[in-house]
Design a protein around this motif. Structure first.
Motif, short mmCIF file in Angstrom:
data_model
loop_
_atom_site.label_atom_id
_atom_site.label_comp_id
_atom_site.label_asym_id
_atom_site.label_seq_id
_atom_site.Cartn_x
_atom_site.Cartn_y
_atom_site.Cartn_z
N ALA A 42 0.84 -1.19 0.00
CA ALA A 42 0.00 0.00 0.00
C ALA A 42 0.88 1.24 0.00
CB ALA A 42 -0.92 0.00 1.22
N GLY A 43 0.54 2.20 -0.86
CA GLY A 43 1.32 3.43 -0.98
C GLY A 43 2.30 3.41 -2.13
N ASP A 44 2.72 2.20 -2.56
CA ASP A 44 3.58 2.09 -3.74
C ASP A 44 2.75 2.41 -4.98
OD1 ASP A 44 5.66 1.24 -2.12
OD2 ASP A 44 5.50 -0.88 -2.70
N THR A 45 3.43 2.64 -6.09
CA THR A 45 2.72 2.88 -7.34
C THR A 45 3.11 1.83 -8.38
OG1 THR A 45 4.42 4.39 -8.19
CG2 THR A 45 2.56 5.37 -6.98
N VAL A 46 2.23 1.68 -9.38
CA VAL A 46 2.56 0.92 -10.58
C VAL A 46 2.51 1.90 -11.75
CG1 VAL A 46 1.77 -1.33 -9.75
CG2 VAL A 46 0.16 0.16 -10.95
N ALA A 47 3.38 1.68 -12.71
CA ALA A 47 3.35 2.47 -13.93
C ALA A 47 2.20 1.97 -14.78
CB ALA A 47 4.67 2.31 -14.69
N THR A 48 1.53 2.87 -15.48
CA THR A 48 0.47 2.44 -16.38
C THR A 48 0.88 2.79 -17.82
OG1 THR A 48 -0.84 4.49 -16.44
CG2 THR A 48 -1.22 2.99 -14.58
N ALA A 49 0.17 2.18 -18.76
CA ALA A 49 0.39 2.44 -20.17
C ALA A 49 -0.94 2.80 -20.81
CB ALA A 49 0.98 1.21 -20.85
N ILE A 50 -0.91 3.75 -21.73
CA ILE A 50 -2.11 4.11 -22.48
C ILE A 50 -2.04 3.42 -23.83
CG2 ILE A 50 -3.35 6.00 -23.59
CD1 ILE A 50 -2.29 7.80 -21.30
N HIS A 51 -3.00 2.57 -24.08
CA HIS A 51 -3.08 1.87 -25.37
C HIS A 51 -4.16 2.53 -26.21
CE1 HIS A 51 -1.35 -1.77 -23.08
NE2 HIS A 51 -0.39 -1.09 -23.68
N ASP A 52 -3.83 2.76 -27.47
CA ASP A 52 -4.79 3.43 -28.34
C ASP A 52 -4.86 2.72 -29.68
OD1 ASP A 52 -6.71 5.26 -29.05
OD2 ASP A 52 -5.39 7.02 -28.94
N PHE A 53 -5.93 2.97 -30.38
CA PHE A 53 -6.18 2.36 -31.68
C PHE A 53 -6.03 3.46 -32.72
CE2 PHE A 53 -8.70 0.35 -28.36
CZ PHE A 53 -8.17 -0.93 -28.40
N GLU A 54 -4.89 3.47 -33.41
CA GLU A 54 -4.56 4.58 -34.30
C GLU A 54 -4.35 4.14 -35.75
OE1 GLU A 54 -2.29 7.67 -31.49
OE2 GLU A 54 -1.23 5.75 -31.64
N GLY A 55 -4.94 3.01 -36.12
CA GLY A 55 -4.86 2.56 -37.49
C GLY A 55 -3.70 1.64 -37.82
N HIS A 56 -2.91 1.27 -36.82
CA HIS A 56 -1.82 0.32 -37.03
C HIS A 56 -2.36 -1.11 -36.94
CE1 HIS A 56 0.80 3.75 -36.61
NE2 HIS A 56 0.31 4.00 -35.40
N GLN A 57 -1.51 -2.09 -37.19
CA GLN A 57 -1.95 -3.48 -37.12
C GLN A 57 -2.26 -3.90 -35.69
OE1 GLN A 57 1.32 -5.35 -39.26
NE2 GLN A 57 -0.02 -5.61 -41.03
#
Length: 195
Positions: A42-57
């Motif tokens: 508790a109190g630690d963090t995790v890194a997050t990632a933003i995934h998007d759909f931009e016309g790639h495969q």
């Protein structure tokens, strides 16, 4: 409405929207959500990632926010929770290698407790061996793992905004499904929201 105790399994590079939005929405409607990550407290963090759909495969990935954990993985007792949430992103691919994570997931499945998994979250369900005979709507790239795990993988809508309910298992293909996925999960939890 009785508040439910909900466990959320996260890890580094969990999908940003898929952890932030359900965490905040479940708190907003009055549930008690404990977000945990193996080897963190508790109190630690995790890194997050933003995934998007931009016309790639496939989807693109960008750095997201840091998400602060509010509980310690090593201190949780799965039996004390009413439901489980598994966000997607890249975290499930390595969280499924942790035996305690799989044991936690099996507890919820074996005791017919509600489980909500989105995007790559079903990778953990497949690794835990809890998908036999289940119908799941995962991110399409996870479909083969669902099938190998004994489940049926159904395709997302063209806009990735659909969710699927099989008993107490609620799945969705990606963050565009949040409205349908969270609404369905709240229904399975017995949460009533009056307009």
């Amino acid at each position: 409405m009785a508040a439910k105790k909900i466990l959320m399994l996260v890890g580094d590079f969990v999908e940003d929207y898929e952890v932030m939005v359900p965490f905040q929405m479940l708190l907003m409607v009055g549930h008690d959500v404990s977000a945990v990550c193996p080897d963190k407290k508790a109190g630690d963090t995790v890194a997050t990632a933003i995934h998007d759909f931009e016309g790639h495969q496939t989807y693109s990935e960008k750095p997201g926010h840091n998400f602060r954990l509010n509980a310690t993985f090593d201190e949780i007792d799965a039996a004390s929770f009413d439901a489980l949430v598994i966000p997607g992103g890249r975290a499930p691919e390595y969280l499924r290698l942790n035996g305690k994570v799989l044991d936690v997931v099996r507890h919820f499945a074996d005791n017919d407790k509600p489980i909500a998994a989105i995007c790559h979250g079903p990778q953990i369900l497949a690794a835990a061996g809890v998908l036999k005979g289940k119908t799941v709507c995962p991110y399409p790239a996870v479909g083969p793992e669902v099938v190998i795990g004994g489940g049926e993988s159904i395709p997302p809508s063209d806009t990735f905004d659909n969710a699927h309910v099989d008993g107490k298992l609620v799945t969705g293909p990606a963050w565009p499904a949040h409205p349908a996925w969270i609404r369905s999960f709240l229904e399975v939890l017995g949460t009533k929201i009056e307009p």
